[in-house]
Scaffold this motif. Structure first.
Motif, PDB file in Angstrom:
ATOM      1  N   ILE A 112       0.828  -1.208   0.000  1.00  0.00           N
ATOM      2  CA  ILE A 112       0.000   0.000   0.000  1.00  0.00           C
ATOM      3  C   ILE A 112       0.863   1.259   0.000  1.00  0.00           C
ATOM      4  O   ILE A 112       0.597   2.216  -0.726  1.00  0.00           O
ATOM      5  CB  ILE A 112      -0.952  -0.009   1.220  1.00  0.00           C
ATOM      6  N   GLN A 113       1.928   1.248   0.787  1.00  0.00           N
ATOM      7  CA  GLN A 113       2.794   2.437   0.821  1.00  0.00           C
ATOM      8  C   GLN A 113       3.358   2.752  -0.553  1.00  0.00           C
ATOM      9  O   GLN A 113       3.386   3.903  -0.981  1.00  0.00           O
ATOM     10  CB  GLN A 113       3.962   2.212   1.793  1.00  0.00           C
ATOM     11  N   VAL A 114       3.807   1.705  -1.236  1.00  0.00           N
ATOM     12  CA  VAL A 114       4.383   1.925  -2.567  1.00  0.00           C
ATOM     13  C   VAL A 114       3.306   2.399  -3.540  1.00  0.00           C
ATOM     14  O   VAL A 114       3.541   3.273  -4.375  1.00  0.00           O
ATOM     15  CB  VAL A 114       5.067   0.628  -3.066  1.00  0.00           C
ATOM     16  N   LEU A 115       2.085   1.841  -3.393  1.00  0.00           N
ATOM     17  CA  LEU A 115       1.003   2.286  -4.274  1.00  0.00           C
ATOM     18  C   LEU A 115       0.667   3.753  -4.014  1.00  0.00           C
ATOM     19  O   LEU A 115       0.444   4.526  -4.947  1.00  0.00           O
ATOM     20  CB  LEU A 115      -0.248   1.413  -4.068  1.00  0.00           C
ATOM     21  N   ILE A 116       0.640   4.140  -2.733  1.00  0.00           N
ATOM     22  CA  ILE A 116       0.358   5.548  -2.417  1.00  0.00           C
ATOM     23  C   ILE A 116       1.460   6.431  -3.008  1.00  0.00           C
ATOM     24  O   ILE A 116       1.186   7.469  -3.605  1.00  0.00           O
ATOM     25  CB  ILE A 116       0.257   5.758  -0.888  1.00  0.00           C
ATOM     26  N   ALA A 117       2.705   5.985  -2.846  1.00  0.00           N
ATOM     27  CA  ALA A 117       3.825   6.755  -3.403  1.00  0.00           C
ATOM     28  C   ALA A 117       3.670   6.890  -4.915  1.00  0.00           C
ATOM     29  O   ALA A 117       3.826   7.973  -5.471  1.00  0.00           O
ATOM     30  CB  ALA A 117       5.156   6.087  -3.065  1.00  0.00           C
ATOM     31  N   SER A 118       3.321   5.784  -5.571  1.00  0.00           N
ATOM     32  CA  SER A 118       3.145   5.813  -7.023  1.00  0.00           C
ATOM     33  C   SER A 118       2.036   6.784  -7.400  1.00  0.00           C
ATOM     34  O   SER A 118       2.149   7.530  -8.369  1.00  0.00           O
ATOM     35  CB  SER A 118       2.789   4.418  -7.546  1.00  0.00           C
ATOM     36  N   ALA A 119       0.956   6.761  -6.618  1.00  0.00           N
ATOM     37  CA  ALA A 119      -0.167   7.657  -6.911  1.00  0.00           C
ATOM     38  C   ALA A 119       0.252   9.108  -6.723  1.00  0.00           C
ATOM     39  O   ALA A 119      -0.117   9.977  -7.510  1.00  0.00           O
ATOM     40  CB  ALA A 119      -1.346   7.325  -6.007  1.00  0.00           C
ATOM     41  N   MET A 120       1.050   9.369  -5.682  1.00  0.00           N
ATOM     42  CA  MET A 120       1.442  10.751  -5.401  1.00  0.00           C
ATOM     43  C   MET A 120       2.351  11.317  -6.476  1.00  0.00           C
ATOM     44  O   MET A 120       2.225  12.469  -6.853  1.00  0.00           O
ATOM     45  CB  MET A 120       2.114  10.857  -4.030  1.00  0.00           C
ATOM     46  N   VAL A 121       3.300  10.496  -6.939  1.00  0.00           N
ATOM     47  CA  VAL A 121       4.220  11.015  -7.959  1.00  0.00           C
ATOM     48  C   VAL A 121       3.713  10.732  -9.363  1.00  0.00           C
ATOM     49  O   VAL A 121       4.362  11.086 -10.339  1.00  0.00           O
ATOM     50  CB  VAL A 121       5.656  10.451  -7.790  1.00  0.00           C
ATOM     51  N   LYS A 122       2.534  10.107  -9.466  1.00  0.00           N
ATOM     52  CA  LYS A 122       1.923   9.777 -10.759  1.00  0.00           C
ATOM     53  C   LYS A 122       2.920   9.074 -11.667  1.00  0.00           C
ATOM     54  O   LYS A 122       3.053   9.386 -12.849  1.00  0.00           O
ATOM     55  CB  LYS A 122       1.417  11.041 -11.453  1.00  0.00           C
ATOM     56  N   ASN A 123       3.662   8.181 -11.069  1.00  0.00           N
ATOM     57  CA  ASN A 123       4.654   7.472 -11.860  1.00  0.00           C
ATOM     58  C   ASN A 123       4.861   6.096 -11.235  1.00  0.00           C
ATOM     59  O   ASN A 123       4.655   5.918 -10.040  1.00  0.00           O
ATOM     60  CB  ASN A 123       5.976   8.247 -11.867  1.00  0.00           C
ATOM     61  N   TRP A 124       5.243   5.179 -12.068  1.00  0.00           N
ATOM     62  CA  TRP A 124       5.322   3.802 -11.630  1.00  0.00           C
ATOM     63  C   TRP A 124       6.663   3.449 -10.968  1.00  0.00           C
ATOM     64  O   TRP A 124       6.874   2.342 -10.507  1.00  0.00           O
ATOM     65  CB  TRP A 124       5.032   2.891 -12.819  1.00  0.00           C
TER      66      TRP A 124
END
Lengths: 161, 130, 348
Positions: A112-124
């Protein structure tokens, strides 16, 4: 209530001190501050676990000055999902082991943390950190499980809970 | 009554431990599977003039307007490239030597840039100061 | 309840647990894939261009504006400053005019600022950084990549030294005069200044733009990677290959520059003659093989890394800390020295 307060204080302390331990990645932390959360879950008191989680995240991040930072939001989001997952696992059976709950929590937390990070930076890109985070998470999850298991036994024997 | 059942570890836990490791390896394997495993590109004055896979051993003569500039050598087994026999005065591009994925060779006088493009992992270096 | 029943119930629960666990993971993966396809990504645009005699790489990302347009504007700005400050060839260059003038010349504010800054760094580094070595640099052939390089005779060097050195530069507000036919060569500082200006321009277009400019290994950060991670910067091993790294630093802002004897050099009889000169001897500096400086602006990092390279590890270099800069120097034997603050950049 006293037990919850003591565990929450523990959580804050570990949250602050944990930053000093070297970590293999430029971002992330070991997750040892989840030990109090795990303990209270293993005692069957998931709502209190949410309380401890929020207290340790908010107070801890205020002390180190990362309150409301991206790291804080990632940590809290991952933590809440992890508590929910561990709760679900607990609710399904009355015979679970500490390691199982802990590892599930750590895995959900990291994903979840990595998914949130991905969502925040809009990058994979942050998902590239996930493999290392998952492996590291397992190590500290087993350590947490052992500590929490011992703590629960002591709490039970002393009839603190 | 309920909590007396709490164990530290049971055999089923192995499944729970192994699954995240499995996911970890699965995710770690994705970039290699989907990305190109290395493409050699040559630019002259910013324009792409040549492209070939890193795994194919070859030599290619770099020319501009019919004028010989340099020679590109690709070693497919080592997965590295270099420039040789450049006509530039300082030969910095030749001295650069072999470069692999993520690396580049620059020849300033001839405005040649050789890049070895390919997916690099997030844990690797972004930039080099030299 | 019979024993067999209890066992069955237990088995069932284990199965349910496993299913819940797996479903959870599958849901996460599904969400992940959906997110991957449903939204665009903050792509970094990369643009390469030959400026300042080196390959300049602009890597920039912006959510507000077209990153390509930002990169183009940045390169335009750097090219403008390149032709303005080129000391030897461009007839339109301010420095060229200055070097070929017979009396004092009134220059614009930007040029005056850069010359004053150069002289400031010359003074605090006891001449290790020197902007008035143009004659010497031209003599050795390092004025352009196309010039033939050679080792001059000691008489030639002595003569060039007479017309070199920052003491020959005088500036009164915007009036610059060069004595003893000295030539300015702001190469050691103009590139850093130009990159700083380009970064400032990017920030003006979008203050939340992120990325970096890599001007031949001298790097200025526009903003952290994806807005929140530090850029991982490798310091090249001066005696290794182009991809060999001797250390790593993490920068979310600021600038880092390295001066080394492996960048531009030629060899005669097995001796390496590189492009950074000691203003006292007129020969390439030999005290170190690489010097890296981290500072807020690349103009400072650029000048100080040159000075640190010439000086070698010394009290003056340790004193850079007082200017808000951190340094790492590798001496001729390969021994590494670092200021205390430099170590702080090696983590996170």
């Amino acid at each position: 209530m006293v037990v919850v307060a003591v565990l929450a204080a523990f959580g804050v302390a570990i949250y602050v001190v944990e930053r000093l331990i070297p970590f293999p990645l430029p971002v992330g932390r070991w997750g040892l501050s989840n030990y109090p959360v795990l303990t209270i879950i293993l005692c069957g008191r998931a709502p209190d676990a949410l309380l401890i989680l929020i207290v340790k995240s908010v107070v801890g991040s205020m002390i180190i000055g990362s309150f409301l930072s991206p790291q804080f939001i990632m940590g809290l989001g991952g933590g809440i999902c992890a508590v929910l997952a561990m709760w679900a696992l607990e609710a399904c059976s009355n015979k679970v082991s500490a390691v199982r709950v802990s590892v599930t929590g750590a895995t959900v937390n990291n994903v979840i943390q990595v998914l949130i990070a991905s969502a925040m930076v809009k990058n994979w890109a942050p998902t590239a950190y996930l493999p290392v985070l998952l492996i590291v998470g397992e190590i500290s999850a087993v350590a947490n499980a052992y500590l929490a298991w011992k703590t629960v036994i002591i709490l039970k024997e002393g009839r603190f809970i | 009554m309920k909590r007396n059942d709490l164990q530290f570890f049971s055999r089923l836990d192995l499944f729970f431990i192994v699954t995240p490791i499995f996911i970890a390896f699965f995710i770690a394997a994705i970039p290699q599977a989907s990305g190109k495993n290395g493409v050699v590109t040559v630019y002259i004055s910013g324009e792409l003039v040549y492209e070939q896979p890193l795994t194919r051993t070859a030599t290619w003569v770099v020319k501009s307007d019919g004028e010989y500039l340099s020679t590109l050598v690709v070693d497919g087994s080592k997965e590295k490239v270099k420039l040789v026999d450049s006509n530039c005065p300082l030969k910095i591009c030749e001295r650069t030597g072999w470069v692999g994925i993520g690396g580049s060779i620059v020849c300033v006088p001839n405005k040649i840039v050789v890049k070895v493009e390919g997916k690099t992992k997030a844990s690797e270096i972004d930039i080099v100061t030299w | 309840m019979r024993k067999a029943d209890r066992k069955d119930v237990l088995k069932k629960r284990i199965v349910i647990q496993s299913i819940v666990f797996l479903t959870a993971i599958l849901i996460f993966l599904a969400v992940a894939l959906w997110m991957n396809f449903s939204r665009g990504s903050t792509a970094y645009v990369e643009k390469d261009e030959f400026v300042f005699g080196t390959l300049v790489r602009v890597v920039v990302s912006s959510e507000k504006r077209d990153p390509k347009a930002i990169a183009d504007a940045m390169i335009q700005e750097m090219k403008r400053l390149e032709s303005k400050f080129h000391p030897y060839h461009d007839g339109n260059s301010v420095i060229f005019k200055l070097n070929h003038a017979t009396g004092p010349v009134t220059v614009d504010e930007e040029t005056a600022f850069l010359i004053s800054k150069s002289l400031y760094y010359s003074e605090i580094t006891a001449g290790a950084f020197d902007p008035a070595l143009g004659r010497l640099i031209k003599l050795w052939g390092f004025d352009s990549p196309d010039t033939k390089k050679r080792v001059p005779t000691s008489e030639e060097i002595a003569k060039a030294l007479e017309s070199s050195g920052y003491a020959n530069v005088e500036i009164h507000s915007k009036e610059v005069s060069l004595k003893n036919h000295a030539w300015l060569d702001l190469g050691g500082i103009a590139k850093g200044y130009a990159v700083d200006q380009a970064v400032r321009l990017a920030k003006k277009i979008d203050e939340n733009a992120t990325g970096f400019v890599d001007a031949g290994g001298d790097i200025a950060i526009i903003g952290p990677k994806f807005g929140q991670f530090p850029w991982k910067i490798g310091i090249r091993d001066p005696r290794g290959g182009p991809q060999d790294i001797i250390g790593v630093v993490y920068l979310s802002e600021g600038a880092i520059a390295t001066s080394g004897d492996y960048e531009r050099y030629f060899e005669v009889d097995g001796v390496r003659y590189h492009h950074i000169f000691d203003s006292k001897t007129g020969y390439p500096a030999r005290k170190s093989i690489s010097a890296t400086v981290i500072a807020e602006k690349l103009v400072d990092a650029d000048a100080l890394s040159t000075a640190a390279f010439v000086l070698g590890w010394s009290k003056i270099v340790e004193g850079f800390v007082g200017l808000g800069a951190q340094a790492m120097v590798i001496d001729a034997e390969g021994k590494i020295y670092k200021t205390k603050g430099f170590v702080a950049y090696e983590k996170e």
